[in-house]
Scaffold this active site. Structure first.
Site, PDB file in Angstrom:
ATOM      1  N   LYS A   1       0.809  -1.320   0.109  1.00  0.00           N
ATOM      2  CA  LYS A   1      -0.035   0.013   0.190  1.00  0.00           C
ATOM      3  C   LYS A   1       0.707   1.126  -0.149  1.00  0.00           C
ATOM      4  CE  LYS A   1       0.663   1.039   4.693  1.00  0.00           C
ATOM      5  NZ  LYS A   1       1.475   2.037   5.160  1.00  0.00           N
TER       6      LYS A   1
ATOM      7  N   ALA B   1       9.100  -0.619   5.422  1.00  0.00           N
ATOM      8  CA  ALA B   1       9.349   0.445   4.239  1.00  0.00           C
ATOM      9  C   ALA B   1       8.140   1.573   4.187  1.00  0.00           C
ATOM     10  CB  ALA B   1       9.500  -0.286   2.738  1.00  0.00           C
TER      11      ALA B   1
ATOM     12  N   GLY C   1       3.429  -1.488   4.264  1.00  0.00           N
ATOM     13  CA  GLY C   1       2.455  -2.253   4.895  1.00  0.00           C
ATOM     14  C   GLY C   1       2.615  -3.848   4.516  1.00  0.00           C
TER      15      GLY C   1
ATOM     16  N   SER D   1       1.317  -6.496   7.234  1.00  0.00           N
ATOM     17  CA  SER D   1      -0.051  -6.585   7.377  1.00  0.00           C
ATOM     18  C   SER D   1      -0.850  -7.163   6.284  1.00  0.00           C
ATOM     19  CB  SER D   1      -0.710  -4.991   7.392  1.00  0.00           C
ATOM     20  OG  SER D   1       0.052  -4.356   8.516  1.00  0.00           O
TER      21      SER D   1
ATOM     22  N   ASP E   1      -3.219  -1.704  10.207  1.00  0.00           N
ATOM     23  CA  ASP E   1      -3.310  -1.671   8.672  1.00  0.00           C
ATOM     24  C   ASP E   1      -4.030  -3.299   8.205  1.00  0.00           C
ATOM     25  OD1 ASP E   1      -2.508   0.729   8.617  1.00  0.00           O
ATOM     26  OD2 ASP E   1      -0.309   0.284   7.982  1.00  0.00           O
TER      27      ASP E   1
HETATM   28  P1  ATP Z   1       3.629  -0.695   8.547  1.00  0.00           P
HETATM   29  O1  ATP Z   1       3.532   0.675   7.863  1.00  0.00           O
HETATM   30  O2  ATP Z   1       2.286  -1.386   8.703  1.00  0.00           O
HETATM   31  O3  ATP Z   1       4.316  -0.420   9.776  1.00  0.00           O
HETATM   32  P2  ATP Z   1       5.902  -1.451   7.226  1.00  0.00           P
HETATM   33  O4  ATP Z   1       5.925  -1.870   5.796  1.00  0.00           O
HETATM   34  O5  ATP Z   1       6.524  -0.377   7.675  1.00  0.00           O
HETATM   35  O6  ATP Z   1       4.435  -1.683   7.723  1.00  0.00           O
HETATM   36  P3  ATP Z   1       6.511  -4.326   7.370  1.00  0.00           P
HETATM   37  O7  ATP Z   1       7.281  -4.502   6.220  1.00  0.00           O
HETATM   38  O8  ATP Z   1       5.080  -4.905   7.669  1.00  0.00           O
HETATM   39  O9  ATP Z   1       6.513  -2.709   8.034  1.00  0.00           O
HETATM   40  O10 ATP Z   1       7.536  -4.760   8.779  1.00  0.00           O
HETATM   41  C1  ATP Z   1       7.570  -4.577   9.983  1.00  0.00           C
HETATM   42  C2  ATP Z   1       8.289  -5.601  10.861  1.00  0.00           C
HETATM   43  O11 ATP Z   1       7.463  -6.436  11.104  1.00  0.00           O
HETATM   44  C3  ATP Z   1       9.487  -5.897  10.253  1.00  0.00           C
HETATM   45  O12 ATP Z   1      10.548  -5.485  11.122  1.00  0.00           O
HETATM   46  C4  ATP Z   1       9.484  -7.423  10.282  1.00  0.00           C
HETATM   47  O13 ATP Z   1      10.531  -8.129  11.134  1.00  0.00           O
HETATM   48  C5  ATP Z   1       8.126  -7.694  11.083  1.00  0.00           C
HETATM   49  N1  ATP Z   1       7.365  -8.631  10.193  1.00  0.00           N
HETATM   50  C6  ATP Z   1       6.741  -9.698  10.692  1.00  0.00           C
HETATM   51  N2  ATP Z   1       5.967 -10.582   9.817  1.00  0.00           N
HETATM   52  C7  ATP Z   1       6.396 -10.047   8.675  1.00  0.00           C
HETATM   53  C8  ATP Z   1       5.837 -10.192   7.319  1.00  0.00           C
HETATM   54  N3  ATP Z   1       5.203 -11.251   6.939  1.00  0.00           N
HETATM   55  N4  ATP Z   1       6.286  -9.420   6.512  1.00  0.00           N
HETATM   56  C9  ATP Z   1       7.215  -8.430   6.646  1.00  0.00           C
HETATM   57  N5  ATP Z   1       7.455  -8.001   8.131  1.00  0.00           N
HETATM   58  C10 ATP Z   1       7.089  -8.834   8.972  1.00  0.00           C
END
Ligand code: ATP
Length: 287
Positions: free
Chosen positions: A13, A101, A104, A107, A140
């Site tokens: 997303k 990043a 999401g 999520s 999310d």
């Molecule tokens: P958000 O904006 O929802 O916080 P994000 O994109 O910043 O998401 P994610 O890529 O979802 O962050 O990862 C955040 C943390 O969640 C990572 O440090 C990772 O170790 C943990 N994590 C647990 N399960 C997963 C998964 N299936 N994919 C990615 N990261 C995961």
């Protein structure tokens, strides 16, 4: 169906707008955000093993934990406990959505796990049951049950799908830093906000569509203050003809918006030359 593979793809997303409007007594921040799913996606494969109670996860691509901290395993466990099913399942996660990043990925994987298992077992849960599990897994997660452009409120879990959203091309740059969402929210200095929900509803209902009026992310100032590369990437995306550029979620992913694919592809090449991070060209999510 032991041995067969059930395969699903699930999108990343982008936050086109993210306004933090308050902090709740339980510590969560209240937001109004406009989110769109894009075509960078993870793939999940589910196999029934025939060994009752067994649940395993293997990850390929970007490195994420394979233990119980992975949202895929958490989602699968909760689905099994809610439905009382005792099936043995082995899951493979092929990770293409950049991790931590602001896109999401975790999520998205969690929501896809819930939806896929529900399909695989002939829908033991109705939509409300899936939504309740999703909301418990993260703010999310419910968005990825819809996988269409939405306006989100509350902590992100109150969702209104948009009637329409223009077709765009997005150039995304992910610098090689990882930003913890909890750190970004924790470092944010809350300001008084006006009627943000009213503003965005008026914008979406208006006849004139101006990206400049909508692209805003309150978390950007937090992440950009610590990582100046964010502003550099935004500046360069604009220079290459993006109609607007913004950080997504808590970052560090930054995207530029283009109407024409050729222009976006050219910007993509130029950004790759800079070696500021991984660069992706993508568009609206097509399942
Ligand atoms: P958000 O904006 O929802 O916080 P994000 O994109 O910043 O998401 P994610 O890529 O979802 O962050 O990862 C955040 C943390 O969640 C990572 O440090 C990772 O170790 C943990 N994590 C647990 N399960 C997963 C998964 N299936 N994919 C990615 N990261 C995961």
């Amino acid at each position: 169906m032991t041995g067969d593979v059930y395969r699903v793809r699930t999108p990343a997303k982008l936050n086109i707008r993210l306004k933090v409007i308050g902090k709740r007594p339980d510590g969560y921040h209240e937001v109004v955000t406009l989110m769109v799913p894009v075509s960078i996606s993870d793939t999940l494969e589910f196999r029934l093993t025939g060994r009752e109670g067994e649940l395993t996860l293997t990850c390929e691509g970007y490195g994420v934990p394979e233990d119980e901290t992975n949202l895929v395993l958490l989602a699968a466990r909760q689905f099994l406990s809610e439905t009382g099913l005792r099936a043995g399942i082995s899951i493979t996660l092929k990770k293409k959505i950049p991790v931590a990043a602001g896109m999401g990925g975790g999520s998205s994987d969690a929501a896809a796990t819930l939806t896929a298992l529900n399909e695989l077992f002939s829908r033991p849960l109705a939509a409300e049951g899936l939504y309740r599990l999703a909301r418990g897994l993260g703010a999310d997660v419910p968005f990825f049950l819809y996988n269409r452009p939405c306006l989100a409120r509350g902590i992100g879990e109150i969702l209104e799908p948009l009637e329409s959203w223009p077709a765009f091309w997005y150039v995304i740059v992910k610098p090689p830093i990882q930003v913890a969402t909890s750190w970004a929210y924790g470092s944010l200095k809350l300001r008084l906000t006006g009627d943000e929900y009213g503003y965005i509803k008026r914008f979406l209902g208006g006849k004139q569509f101006s990206l400049k009026q909508v692209l805003e992310n309150d978390l950007e100032e937090v992440t950009a203050a610590r990582y100046p590369i964010i502003e550099k990437i935004k500046g360069h995306l604009s220079l290459e003809g993006a109609e607007g550029a913004l950080m997504t979620g808590s970052g560090p992913g930054v995207f530029g918006i283009f109407r024409r694919r050729e222009k976006a592809a050219r910007a993509c090449d130029k950004l790759r030359e800079k070696r500021w991070g991984e660069v992706f060209l993508t568009t609206d999510w097509q399942p």
